[in-house]
Design an enzyme around this catalytic site. Structure first.
Site, PDB file in Angstrom:
ATOM      1  N   GLU A   1     -15.650  -2.506  -0.085  1.00 40.66           N
ATOM      2  CA  GLU A   1     -14.482  -1.865  -0.707  1.00 40.66           C
ATOM      3  C   GLU A   1     -13.240  -2.723  -0.543  1.00 40.66           C
ATOM      4  O   GLU A   1     -13.187  -3.571   0.358  1.00 40.66           O
ATOM      5  CB  GLU A   1     -14.191  -0.524  -0.009  1.00 40.66           C
ATOM      6  CG  GLU A   1     -15.277   0.489  -0.136  1.00 40.66           C
ATOM      7  CD  GLU A   1     -15.022   1.715   0.747  1.00 40.66           C
ATOM      8  OE1 GLU A   1     -13.966   1.791   1.407  1.00 40.66           O
ATOM      9  OE2 GLU A   1     -15.902   2.576   0.777  1.00 40.66           O
TER      10      GLU A   1
ATOM     11  N   LYS B   1      -9.692  -3.511   0.798  1.00 38.41           N
ATOM     12  CA  LYS B   1      -8.969  -3.061   1.986  1.00 38.41           C
ATOM     13  C   LYS B   1      -7.501  -2.929   1.581  1.00 38.41           C
ATOM     14  O   LYS B   1      -6.770  -3.928   1.493  1.00 38.41           O
ATOM     15  CB  LYS B   1      -9.147  -4.047   3.143  1.00 38.41           C
ATOM     16  CG  LYS B   1      -8.551  -3.523   4.430  1.00 38.41           C
ATOM     17  CD  LYS B   1      -8.952  -4.403   5.598  1.00 38.41           C
ATOM     18  CE  LYS B   1      -8.441  -3.866   6.912  1.00 38.41           C
ATOM     19  NZ  LYS B   1      -7.031  -3.596   6.958  1.00 38.41           N
TER      20      LYS B   1
ATOM     21  N   ASP C   1      -3.695  -2.387   1.649  1.00 35.29           N
ATOM     22  CA  ASP C   1      -2.762  -2.744   2.712  1.00 35.29           C
ATOM     23  C   ASP C   1      -1.625  -1.736   2.804  1.00 35.29           C
ATOM     24  O   ASP C   1      -0.590  -1.870   2.158  1.00 35.29           O
ATOM     25  CB  ASP C   1      -2.208  -4.151   2.436  1.00 35.29           C
ATOM     26  CG  ASP C   1      -1.634  -4.765   3.690  1.00 35.29           C
ATOM     27  OD1 ASP C   1      -1.765  -4.152   4.769  1.00 35.29           O
ATOM     28  OD2 ASP C   1      -1.051  -5.863   3.598  1.00 35.29           O
TER      29      ASP C   1
ATOM     30  N   TYR D   1     -10.956   6.763   1.387  1.00 37.17           N
ATOM     31  CA  TYR D   1     -12.186   5.984   1.446  1.00 37.17           C
ATOM     32  C   TYR D   1     -13.282   6.653   2.285  1.00 37.17           C
ATOM     33  O   TYR D   1     -14.385   6.140   2.351  1.00 37.17           O
ATOM     34  CB  TYR D   1     -11.929   4.570   1.970  1.00 37.17           C
ATOM     35  CG  TYR D   1     -11.085   4.530   3.238  1.00 37.17           C
ATOM     36  CD1 TYR D   1     -11.617   4.906   4.454  1.00 37.17           C
ATOM     37  CD2 TYR D   1      -9.760   4.117   3.190  1.00 37.17           C
ATOM     38  CE1 TYR D   1     -10.855   4.893   5.599  1.00 37.17           C
ATOM     39  CE2 TYR D   1      -8.982   4.097   4.339  1.00 37.17           C
ATOM     40  CZ  TYR D   1      -9.530   4.491   5.537  1.00 37.17           C
ATOM     41  OH  TYR D   1      -8.773   4.488   6.668  1.00 37.17           O
TER      42      TYR D   1
ATOM     43  N   LYS E   1     -10.833 -10.349   6.298  1.00 35.35           N
ATOM     44  CA  LYS E   1      -9.416 -10.432   5.921  1.00 35.35           C
ATOM     45  C   LYS E   1      -9.099 -11.763   5.253  1.00 35.35           C
ATOM     46  O   LYS E   1      -9.596 -12.812   5.670  1.00 35.35           O
ATOM     47  CB  LYS E   1      -8.531 -10.242   7.164  1.00 35.35           C
ATOM     48  CG  LYS E   1      -8.776  -8.902   7.824  1.00 35.35           C
ATOM     49  CD  LYS E   1      -7.618  -7.981   7.989  1.00 35.35           C
ATOM     50  CE  LYS E   1      -6.350  -8.465   8.496  1.00 35.35           C
ATOM     51  NZ  LYS E   1      -5.424  -7.459   8.964  1.00 35.35           N
TER      52      LYS E   1
ATOM     53  N   CYS F   1      33.889 -18.246  10.664  1.00 31.83           N
ATOM     54  CA  CYS F   1      33.278 -17.894   9.380  1.00 31.83           C
ATOM     55  C   CYS F   1      33.242 -19.131   8.477  1.00 31.83           C
ATOM     56  O   CYS F   1      34.269 -19.795   8.307  1.00 31.83           O
ATOM     57  CB  CYS F   1      34.092 -16.780   8.720  1.00 31.83           C
ATOM     58  SG  CYS F   1      33.635 -16.489   7.017  1.00 31.83           S
TER      59      CYS F   1
ATOM     60  N   CYS G   1      35.985 -18.468   5.488  1.00 36.11           N
ATOM     61  CA  CYS G   1      37.447 -18.344   5.657  1.00 36.11           C
ATOM     62  C   CYS G   1      37.930 -18.859   7.005  1.00 36.11           C
ATOM     63  O   CYS G   1      39.115 -18.785   7.305  1.00 36.11           O
ATOM     64  CB  CYS G   1      37.870 -16.898   5.460  1.00 36.11           C
ATOM     65  SG  CYS G   1      37.309 -15.833   6.801  1.00 36.11           S
TER      66      CYS G   1
ATOM     67  N   CYS H   1      32.240 -11.565  10.265  1.00 34.07           N
ATOM     68  CA  CYS H   1      33.564 -12.126  10.011  1.00 34.07           C
ATOM     69  C   CYS H   1      34.505 -10.929   9.871  1.00 34.07           C
ATOM     70  O   CYS H   1      34.265 -10.051   9.040  1.00 34.07           O
ATOM     71  CB  CYS H   1      33.527 -12.947   8.716  1.00 34.07           C
ATOM     72  SG  CYS H   1      35.168 -13.208   8.022  1.00 34.07           S
TER      73      CYS H   1
ATOM     74  N   CYS I   1      38.578 -12.765   3.108  1.00 37.85           N
ATOM     75  CA  CYS I   1      37.522 -13.782   3.189  1.00 37.85           C
ATOM     76  C   CYS I   1      36.904 -13.936   1.793  1.00 37.85           C
ATOM     77  O   CYS I   1      36.380 -12.959   1.235  1.00 37.85           O
ATOM     78  CB  CYS I   1      36.465 -13.341   4.203  1.00 37.85           C
ATOM     79  SG  CYS I   1      34.986 -14.367   4.152  1.00 37.85           S
TER      80      CYS I   1
HETATM   81  S1  IVH Z   1     -12.720   2.102   6.676  1.00 37.03           S
HETATM   82  C1  IVH Z   1     -13.254   3.203  11.302  1.00 37.03           C
HETATM   83  N1  IVH Z   1     -12.015   1.369   4.285  1.00 37.03           N
HETATM   84  O1  IVH Z   1      -7.783  -0.558   7.297  1.00 37.03           O
HETATM   85  C2  IVH Z   1     -12.214   2.757  10.413  1.00 37.03           C
HETATM   86  N2  IVH Z   1     -10.397   1.251   6.007  1.00 37.03           N
HETATM   87  O2  IVH Z   1      -8.372  -0.878  10.719  1.00 37.03           O
HETATM   88  C3  IVH Z   1     -12.690   2.963   9.046  1.00 37.03           C
HETATM   89  N3  IVH Z   1      -8.200   0.501   5.246  1.00 37.03           N
HETATM   90  O3  IVH Z   1      -5.576   1.169   8.611  1.00 37.03           O
HETATM   91  C4  IVH Z   1     -11.812   2.312   8.128  1.00 37.03           C
HETATM   92  N4  IVH Z   1      -8.722   0.245   3.122  1.00 37.03           N
HETATM   93  O4  IVH Z   1      -6.769   2.766   6.903  1.00 37.03           O
HETATM   94  C5  IVH Z   1     -11.624   1.515   5.560  1.00 37.03           C
HETATM   95  N5  IVH Z   1     -11.529   0.775   2.092  1.00 37.03           N
HETATM   96  C6  IVH Z   1     -11.134   0.938   3.352  1.00 37.03           C
HETATM   97  C7  IVH Z   1      -9.826   0.658   3.763  1.00 37.03           C
HETATM   98  C8  IVH Z   1      -9.497   0.823   5.112  1.00 37.03           C
HETATM   99  C9  IVH Z   1      -7.746   0.153   4.024  1.00 37.03           C
HETATM  100  C10 IVH Z   1      -7.388   0.488   6.473  1.00 37.03           C
HETATM  101  C11 IVH Z   1      -7.534   1.693   7.356  1.00 37.03           C
HETATM  102  C12 IVH Z   1      -6.970   1.167   8.642  1.00 37.03           C
HETATM  103  C13 IVH Z   1      -7.426  -0.264   8.616  1.00 37.03           C
HETATM  104  C14 IVH Z   1      -8.678  -0.441   9.472  1.00 37.03           C
END
Ligand code: IVH
Length: 671
Positions: A111, A113, A115, A223, A311, A405, A408, A423, A429
């Protein structure tokens, strides 16, 4: 050989960075560097288990609950993922799984991830009852009120067989476009910028006033089902379908993979897709697909054994600091900026990086002529992550904030308990005047069209404008002296200035450039004071009575109006024809549609398109005919067509006719 002292120092370091990340929402190192630091702590603990401190970061999961919210214990702990950064580390994970399960060719569900910031949401009999942050993994902050401000989060589930109790896990995030808009606004208002969408999302969720969260345009994607999944749900790959059936937004672009090769292909494809996604991702998550196997594999304390995050390494480059210059802001704050040898990084040429303040430079020990690593992760603003000390030239010395500054030459001051240096020469200024006028003329204050940065500089350099009120007595003859000004441009500028004279009280207050006052506070003050004179007369105690005004803001307001030159300036503005009028707050800024772009598609059955458009506008929204990443909501009637498909692809919030009417208050409007 590592010493025990080094180990405790590293633990301390990690905690310090934890605090900067989770509490201040202002990290100073990249995730990558953080993970390496943490890994080092883990390695030492493996070598010397007896050294492990009870307060070691490995003994706890990340974040600490914050003050101001009720603390709630999670039914099941909220874990974090083990990170990996290379094919080798991914290979290790797969081998480990095969060994533990005793079987090859396992199925892995991969999936995006997302952010953002992790959240656990609970529904009882289909109704949202609670939303809690991860906190320390076993307990977090109850932020139900704030989470309800997220438009894509249903308060009520849909479907015929609703679970009695349902606890789901997901990520709250801020779409890239919303993040950029928010930072642009904050920059205009002189507020500190968020380093990346993740910090912006976390910061927005932790607001004690849910109205502020509501303005931040957050989104959510789930998720996992943590508790009370139906027995028919046996695979991770079925989770998103199940969530969607209930009307819940889920993480998309997932893939079921059968081998390391398939996972790597997925990673490559996602890396290519990444720039065009409407939200930031920082990697992918690889999970054992079989939920029974997940259960069997269990956890290692703070992470599940059955999953790993792959990552993306941050985009970094090495360049040289050519100079460190100092910018003077509209309230006089001096901000150091690194002037870099221009370098191409993630598609754009970087030649400057903000250094925030003197303390930040000292912490990283950045000096002129240093070779530095700059990084642009999910972050829009590039930052200097580290200095290559091995390349440091001889005879360099630590950088020091100028005592005067740069604009000025006034002696700068540092206020108690503030890291910023200022300042104090606000009235004359030139740099402050420039920033003040640019802010005054800006979109959120007086909104004077045709008065851009270049013209502001010309007006100041020629001495035509020495204070804000001078703008309103400019003559065609004076403008004709300026380079590049012709009859048409003179006419255009003077017309815009004339139009700007009639303004609202909140824009007027904002335009004065009082420290710590942005649009939200200016609105509050205008609402309470009603007229400028009343605001000038308010003392600190009266100001603090207003909900949303704290000590610091009240003090800044009082200080501003106690300065005689500021009062003179207000009088001059009014003498020169400016008329602040008390606005009727027709638009509720906290309304879901305020400031948002909405696309109508398909046939609406019980409301005409014209009426829907008018209602959206009445609530401060804008109606657009095409769907893009700048669209906030898509209202889908019958036979919606390709716009709906596009909206789904972009993961936009889609409202049906009923939901739209509810949001806009159509029924009550009819009565
Ligand atoms: S599974 C047991 N799936 O990533 C933890 N986490 O440290 C299960 N995150 O802040 C996490 N997308 O919220 C999972 N598709 C995804 C995710 C996801 C983002 C975040 C999660 C947490 C960090 C995991």
């Amino acid at each position: 050989m590592t010493s025990n002292a080094e180990y405790s120092y590293l633990c301390q370091e990690v905690w310090e960075h934890n605090k900067r990340y989770y509490i201040d929402n202002a990290p100073t190192i990249s995730d990558y560097d953080y993970d390496r630091l943490l890994k080092r702590v883990e390695e030492i603990e493996q070598e010397h288990p007896d050294w492990t401190l009870p307060s070691s970061p490995t003994q706890r999961v990340g974040e600490m609950p914050s003050e101001g919210f009720a603390t709630v214990k999670h039914v099941l702990p909220m874990l974090s993922l083990q990170n990996s950064y290379s094919e080798e580390e991914l290979d290790d994970f797969i081998k480990r799984m095969e060994k533990l399960v005793g079987q090859k060719e396992l199925r892995y569900f991969c999936e995006l991830k997302v952010d953002g910031t992790a959240i656990s949401v609970h529904y009882s009999k289909g109704t949202l009852t609670r939303a809690v942050t991860r906190g320390n993994g076993s307990e977090g902050d109850d932020i139900t009120g704030n989470v309800k401000a997220i438009q894509s989060l249903p308060l009520q589930l849909v479907g015929t067989t609703l679970p009695n109790e349902l606890e789901i896990r997901g990520e709250v995030f801020m779409p890239k476009a919303s993040f950029e808009k928010l930072n642009q606004r904050r920059e205009k208002e002189g507020q500190q910028l968020f380093a990346n969408p993740r910090n912006a999302a976390a910061g927005s969720l932790k607001q004690l006033n849910p109205k502020v969260t509501a303005e931040r345009d957050l989104a959510i994607a789930f998720y996992a089902v943590a508790h009370s999944a139906p027995t028919s749900l046996t695979k991770q790959s079925q989770a998103s379908g199940y969530l969607q059936q209930l009307g819940l937004p889920s993480v998309y672009s997932c893939r079921l993979c059968r081998s390391k090769e398939e996972i790597i292909t997925y990673i490559k494809e996602v890396s290519e897709l990444r720039p065009s996604l409407p939200f930031e991702i920082d990697g992918i998550v690889i999970k054992i697909d079989d939920l029974a196997l997940q259960k069997e594999l269990g956890t290692t304390g703070k992470s599940p054994r059955w999953a790993v995050a792959y990552k993306f390494s941050p985009k970094q480059a090495t360049t040289t600091v050519l100079d460190i210059t100092v910018q003077v802001g509209r309230t006089g704050t001096l901000t150091p900026v690194a002037e870099l040898d221009p370098i191409l990084l993630a598609g754009s040429t970087i030649s400057r990086a903000t250094l925030h303040n003197e303390e930040e430079i000292r912490r990283k020990d950045i000096r002129i002529s240093d070779s530095v690593t700059i990084e642009k992760g999910g972050d829009v603003i590039p930052k200097i992550v580290s200095v290559d000390l091995s390349k440091r030239k001889q005879d360099t010395s630590p950088w020091q904030m100028p005592k005067r500054c740069p604009s000025c030459d006034s002696v700068v001051v540092r206020e108690e308990e503030e890291v910023a240096v200022r300042c104090p020469n606000a009235p004359s200024c030139p740099a402050q005047l420039h920033r003040r006028i640019a802010f005054f003329a800006g979109r959120y204050a007086f909104d004077i069209e045709h008065l851009g940065e270049k013209i502001v500089a010309q007006l100041i350099d020629t001495g035509l404008v020495k204070r804000l009120s001078d703008l309103f007595i400019l003559t065609p003859e004076q403008l004709a002296q300026l380079e590049g000004f012709k009859e048409k441009s003179i006419h255009n500028l003077l017309k815009s200035i004339e139009q700007a004279k009639k303004t609202t009280l909140s824009r007027f207050i904002l335009g004065l450039g009082i420290r710590h006052i942005g649009t939200e506070t200016a609105d509050l003050l205008a609402k309470h004071a009603g007229e400028i004179k009343a605001l000038i007369d308010m003392d600190k105690e009266t100001l603090i009575q207003i909900e949303g005004i704290g000590e610091k803001v009240a003090a800044a307001i009082v200080e501003h109006f106690q300065t005689p030159s500021n009062i003179k300036e207000i009088e001059a503005l009014i003498d020169n024809g400016v008329q602040p009028i008390k606005e009727e707050f027709k638009h509720d800024r906290t309304h879901a549609f305020y400031g948002k772009t909405i696309v109508l598609t398909g046939t609406l059955q019980t409301i005409s398109r014209q009426e829907a458009t008018a209602l959206i506008k009445q609530h401060g929204g804008k109606v657009s005919s095409s769907v893009s990443t700048n669209t906030h909501f898509v209202v889908a009637g019958d036979s919606p067509g390709s716009k709906l498909d596009k909206a789904k692809k972009l993961n936009l919030t889609i409202l049906d006719e009923q939901q739209f009417k509810k949001t806009i208050g159509f029924d009550s409007h009819e009565k």
